[in-house]
Design an enzyme around this catalytic site. Structure first.
Site, PDB file in Angstrom:
ATOM      1  CB  THR A   1      -0.871  -0.020   1.281  1.00 19.60           C
ATOM      2  OG1 THR A   1      -1.767  -1.115   1.187  1.00 19.60           O
ATOM      3  CG2 THR A   1      -1.637   1.274   1.480  1.00 19.60           C
TER       4      THR A   1
ATOM      5  N   GLY B   1      -5.613  -4.378   6.863  1.00 20.85           N
ATOM      6  CA  GLY B   1      -6.644  -3.352   6.992  1.00 20.85           C
ATOM      7  C   GLY B   1      -7.635  -3.595   8.109  1.00 20.85           C
TER       8      GLY B   1
ATOM      9  NE  ARG C   1      -9.870  -6.167   3.171  1.00 19.04           N
ATOM     10  CZ  ARG C   1      -8.782  -5.409   3.207  1.00 19.04           C
ATOM     11  NH1 ARG C   1      -8.425  -4.719   2.141  1.00 19.04           N
ATOM     12  NH2 ARG C   1      -8.046  -5.354   4.303  1.00 19.04           N
TER      13      ARG C   1
ATOM     14  CG  ASP D   1      -6.150   0.175   6.164  1.00 18.08           C
ATOM     15  OD1 ASP D   1      -6.041  -0.908   5.560  1.00 18.08           O
ATOM     16  OD2 ASP D   1      -5.253   1.030   6.194  1.00 18.08           O
TER      17      ASP D   1
HETATM   18  N1  GLY Z   1      -3.928  -1.730   4.221  1.00 20.63           N
HETATM   19  C1  GLY Z   1      -4.454  -2.128   2.991  1.00 20.63           C
HETATM   20  C2  GLY Z   1      -5.640  -2.977   3.108  1.00 20.63           C
HETATM   21  O1  GLY Z   1      -5.802  -3.688   4.099  1.00 20.63           O
HETATM   22  O2  GLY Z   1      -6.439  -2.966   2.226  1.00 20.63           O
END
Ligand code: GLY
Length: 307
Positions: free
Chosen positions: A169, A222, A197, A200
């Site tokens: 990310t 996340g 899905r 975060d």
């Molecule tokens: N931190 C990236 C995700 O969980 O989508």
């Protein structure tokens, strides 16, 4: 990463805003197949790309027109005007972070998802691409390898899992010469995620947060980041400590609460920067007028509890 950060630094050095700097930095990272964002995003369990992104800005009201609409939060003690935008599960936009900014600036909403978000993109003049155009050869290869892994024995799968999750990310935080503060985050999500899905990186307060006190962006699992409202908690804690100490404490508390892997980058309104993670690796590029542009490969921390 250095190229992207250099671009953001140039914007800040020429008097541009923190918001423009983080958007330019993240857009550049979204174009590169090495990162799990934009082109290069990991694929979901069905082999499709579904991206999340968000942006948040804290503008000093003395320099900016105060906006007191439904989606603005006036931070009375610090005199900042705070706004945010985010998108989730989009497949047809080359730069999800640019669409997140459009949601922030051109819609009455904060979070838009899926086909509706893509339709909104079109109405803003943001070109839609075919979902296949967002899938890199590397992402497809990793997806195939993961499918194979799932066919392996449980023991082999567990051994692989202990080697650490793949993330990638991208996040950026900045403060400009006028005191404007911004954070932005973009991702293709976590490996093996289910269709639909949301992680975060689309959730303000979890993967992204900006405020009169500072800004933060997170990477990692996340679900754990959402459970602990990682970025909001970290930024609000800046009232009590330095970004470096707060980053370590935030990751320590996340480990205590969930045992997951995550990382966070934080800055305060004095321009001090902090970062911490407990993943296999995390890299950071930072720029400040005194130290210039630097690249750091950060070692993971153990759990550090707040005193
Ligand atoms: N931190 C990236 C995700 O969980 O989508």
């Amino acid at each position: 990463m250095l190229t992207a950060t250099r671009l953001g630094a140039k914007i800040l050095q020429s008097g541009g805003s923190a918001l423009d700097a983080v958007i330019a930095t993240i857009s550049t990272l979204e174009d590169h197949p090495l990162f799990n964002a934009g082109y290069g995003s990991l694929l979901n369990s069905e082999g499709n790309v579904e991206m999340d992104a968000s942006v948040m800005s804290a503008e000093p009201v003395s320099d900016a027109m105060p906006k007191r609409g439904r989606k603005s939060q006036q931070v009375a003690e610090d005199d900042y005007n705070v706004t945010a935008g985010a998108v989730a599960v989009i497949s047809r936009v080359q730069h999800p972070v640019v669409l997140a900014r459009a949601v922030m600036e051109r819609s009455p909403h904060i979070l838009m998802a899926g086909v509706g978000a893509e339709r909104f993109a079109r109405s803003c003049g943001i070109q839609l691409v075919k979902p296949a155009a967002m899938i890199s050869a590397r992402a497809r290869e990793r997806w195939r390898a993961r499918q194979q892994q799932q066919a392996e024995s449980a023991a082999e799968a567990a051994a692989r899992a202990s080697m650490g999750m793949e993330h990638g990310t991208v996040g950026a935080i900045a403060i400009d010469a006028r005191g404007g503060i911004a954070a932005a985050t973009s991702t293709g999500g976590v490996p093996g995620k289910l269709f639909g899905r949301v992680g975060d990186s689309a959730i303000i307060g979890a993967g992204t947060f900006a405020h009169g006190l500072g800004a933060a962006s997170a990477t990692g699992q996340g679900e754990a980041i959402i459970l602990t409202s990682l970025c909001r908690e970290a930024v609000l804690a800046l009232a009590e400590g330095s970004p470096d100490a707060i980053a370590r404490e935030a990751i320590g508390e996340m480990i205590d609460a969930t045992g997951a892997e995550a990382g966070v980058i934080i800055l305060d309104r004095r321009g001090r920067i902090g970062y911490a993670h407990n993943a296999a690796s995390m890299q950071v590029a930072r720029f400040d007028p005194a130290g210039g542009l630097r690249h750091l490969w950060l070692p993971p921390i153990g759990a550090v509890r707040r005193q």
